[in-house]
Design an enzyme around this catalytic site. Sequence first.
Site, PDB file in Angstrom:
ATOM      1  N   ARG A   4       3.658  -5.711   4.673  1.00 41.99           N
ATOM      2  CA  ARG A   4       4.708  -4.651   4.974  1.00 41.99           C
ATOM      3  C   ARG A   4       5.974  -5.850   5.097  1.00 41.99           C
ATOM      4  NH1 ARG A   4       4.631  -0.457   6.677  1.00 41.99           N
ATOM      5  NH2 ARG A   4       6.482  -0.602   7.450  1.00 41.99           N
ATOM      6  N   CYS A  15     -22.840  20.480   8.333  1.00 44.31           N
ATOM      7  CA  CYS A  15     -22.002  19.350   8.934  1.00 44.31           C
ATOM      8  C   CYS A  15     -22.383  20.314  10.159  1.00 44.31           C
ATOM      9  CB  CYS A  15     -21.526  18.365   8.533  1.00 44.31           C
ATOM     10  SG  CYS A  15     -20.601  17.183   9.402  1.00 44.31           S
ATOM     11  N   CYS A  41     -15.852  10.567   4.887  1.00 44.44           N
ATOM     12  CA  CYS A  41     -16.645  10.727   5.217  1.00 44.44           C
ATOM     13  C   CYS A  41     -18.364  10.227   6.613  1.00 44.44           C
ATOM     14  CB  CYS A  41     -17.022  11.400   4.096  1.00 44.44           C
ATOM     15  SG  CYS A  41     -18.845  12.520   4.740  1.00 44.44           S
ATOM     16  N   CYS A  69       3.510  18.940  -0.479  1.00 47.55           N
ATOM     17  CA  CYS A  69       3.048  18.707   1.012  1.00 47.55           C
ATOM     18  C   CYS A  69       3.375  16.984   0.800  1.00 47.55           C
ATOM     19  CB  CYS A  69       1.694  18.607   1.487  1.00 47.55           C
ATOM     20  SG  CYS A  69       0.841  16.869   2.726  1.00 47.55           S
ATOM     21  N   ASP A  70       3.370  16.559   1.628  1.00 47.07           N
ATOM     22  CA  ASP A  70       4.616  15.036   1.920  1.00 47.07           C
ATOM     23  C   ASP A  70       3.439  14.121   1.091  1.00 47.07           C
ATOM     24  OD1 ASP A  70       4.034  11.944   4.356  1.00 47.07           O
ATOM     25  OD2 ASP A  70       5.892  12.516   2.996  1.00 47.07           O
ATOM     26  N   TYR A 125       0.911  -0.628   0.108  1.00 42.91           N
ATOM     27  CA  TYR A 125       0.076  -0.276   0.208  1.00 42.91           C
ATOM     28  C   TYR A 125       1.015   1.327  -0.185  1.00 42.91           C
ATOM     29  CZ  TYR A 125       1.385  -0.303   5.431  1.00 42.91           C
ATOM     30  OH  TYR A 125       1.746  -0.662   6.144  1.00 42.91           O
ATOM     31  N   CYS A 148     -20.385  20.259   3.356  1.00 42.61           N
ATOM     32  CA  CYS A 148     -19.826  20.094   4.738  1.00 42.61           C
ATOM     33  C   CYS A 148     -20.264  21.188   5.627  1.00 42.61           C
ATOM     34  CB  CYS A 148     -18.289  20.482   4.108  1.00 42.61           C
ATOM     35  SG  CYS A 148     -17.733  18.839   3.938  1.00 42.61           S
ATOM     36  N   CYS A 199      -2.627  18.035  11.407  1.00 40.78           N
ATOM     37  CA  CYS A 199      -2.784  18.932  10.441  1.00 40.78           C
ATOM     38  C   CYS A 199      -4.160  18.281   9.392  1.00 40.78           C
ATOM     39  CB  CYS A 199      -1.792  18.870   9.382  1.00 40.78           C
ATOM     40  SG  CYS A 199      -1.778  17.235   8.076  1.00 40.78           S
TER      41      CYS A 199
END
Length: 426
Positions: A149, A361, A390, A316-317, A35, A358, A295
Amino acid sequence: MFDRYFGPQLVGKAHRRFHAMIKPIGSTCNLSCTYCYYRSKARLLRGPGTGRMSKEVLEQFIRTYIESITGDEVVFTWQGGEPTLLGLDFFRTVVALERKYSKPGQRIENDLQTNGTLITGEWCEFLKENRFLVGLSIDGPREIHDRFRIAKSGEPSFEKVLNAARLLTQYRIPFNTLTCISRFNARRPLDVYRFLRREIGSTYLQFIPVVEYKGFEGTAPRMWNEATLPREGDPEARPGHPNSIVTEWSVDPEDWGYFLCKTFDEWLNRDVGKVLVNHFETLVAQHLGLPSQLCVYGEFCGKCVAVEHDGSVYSCDHYVYPANRLGSIRDKHLGDLVFSRTQAEFGYAKNETLPQQCFRCPYLNDCWGECPKNRIIRTLDNEPGLNYLCPGFKKYFQHAIPHVDRIAARVWKQPGKQNRRRWWES
C-alpha cells in the site's frame, strides 16, 4: 461494513431491496497498491466522463436508488479508487440530495471506504455530523502495510493511515478496518489481528482474501478458458509457480485457512462479545438459522451492484467489465437494471454453476462455493467451478464449526431472546 444489507435486512417481511456500491471517482486513487483489482478499470472501460461523477448523474443515482428500495433503510456505500479525492463539497451535495429525495420514515445511511491518507479534522467533523460509517483500509503493522500500500510516488502510506485511525477515534466516529490478506501477510495472522485490536482499536475487522486470476486486468470472471484451468492439487493452483493460475501476490489457499484458524482462536479466547470479525460473525449467524451476512457465503448473489462515475451499472463490484455492464442510469431506471432478467440470471448462476463435488461437501451451507470470481480450479473429475480457496475454507470450517455450534447453542438457550440477529450481545 456491507453486511448491514446482506444480514438483518433480509430477515422479515419481503421488501424490494438491493445494495449499490458507488464509484463516484472511478478507479482514480492517490495510492498505487500492488494488488489492487480496480487500478486497471480506467484502461479497460474507457467510458464517457472525466473520472468524476457529475452533479447530474449523482442526482439521478440518488433519486432512483431511493425510489427503488421499499425497505426502511437505504445504505449508500461510497468507494473508489479513493472517494475522498472528490473533496468535502461533493459529499455535502450528497447529503443534501439524500435529504431532498428521502421518503418519510426511511433511514438513509452512508458508508465511506477510504485509504485514510486524506482524512483531516475537517473531514471528521463532517463525517461525525452526518453519521457516516467509515471503512479504513489497513493491512497490519508498518512493515506489512507498506509492502503493497504505497503512494504513486513510491512513498509509504502507513503513517497517514495511522493518523486517520487516531482522528476517527478522537472524534468518536465509528469505523471498521478492512484488511487485505495476501501471500505476504497470511502467515502472520496474530501480528495482524493484535495490531488491529491493540494499536488501532478496531472492534469490527474485515478480512478480504486477495485472489486474482492471472490476466484479470482484461478478462472477466467466468470468461476464462476452462480447459486450461489447473485441477485441485496441481502446483499451478497455488501462487509462486511459473504457470500459476493466480498473481504472485494472491494468498495461498492453505495459508488462508491457517490465517482464519489462528485469528478465530484469538477471537474466541479473547474477544467474543467485544469484537466482530466478518467471517466469524456470519458463520455464527448462519448456524443460528439466519441468512449469510456476507454475499460471498450466500446461496445466490446479484443484489449488490456497482455504479461507476459515468452512471454505468455493473453486476458486481468484482465484475466491472464490459461483459457485465447492465446499462446506464442515464438511460434506464436503476431499479429496472438491478431487477432485470440479466441480473437475476447472474445471481442464480452462483448456485447453478457449482460442481457436484460442492454439493457433496459437508460445508456446502456454510460456503456455497464462496465468490464466483474465485472459482478458477477444476475438480479431480475435471469439472470446472471449484473455488481456488477451497482447501483453506475446509480447514477453517472443520476447525471453527464445533466452537460456533456451542456459541449458537448458548444463544438459543437464552430465554425470551426474540431477535438473534445481534447474537454477540448474548
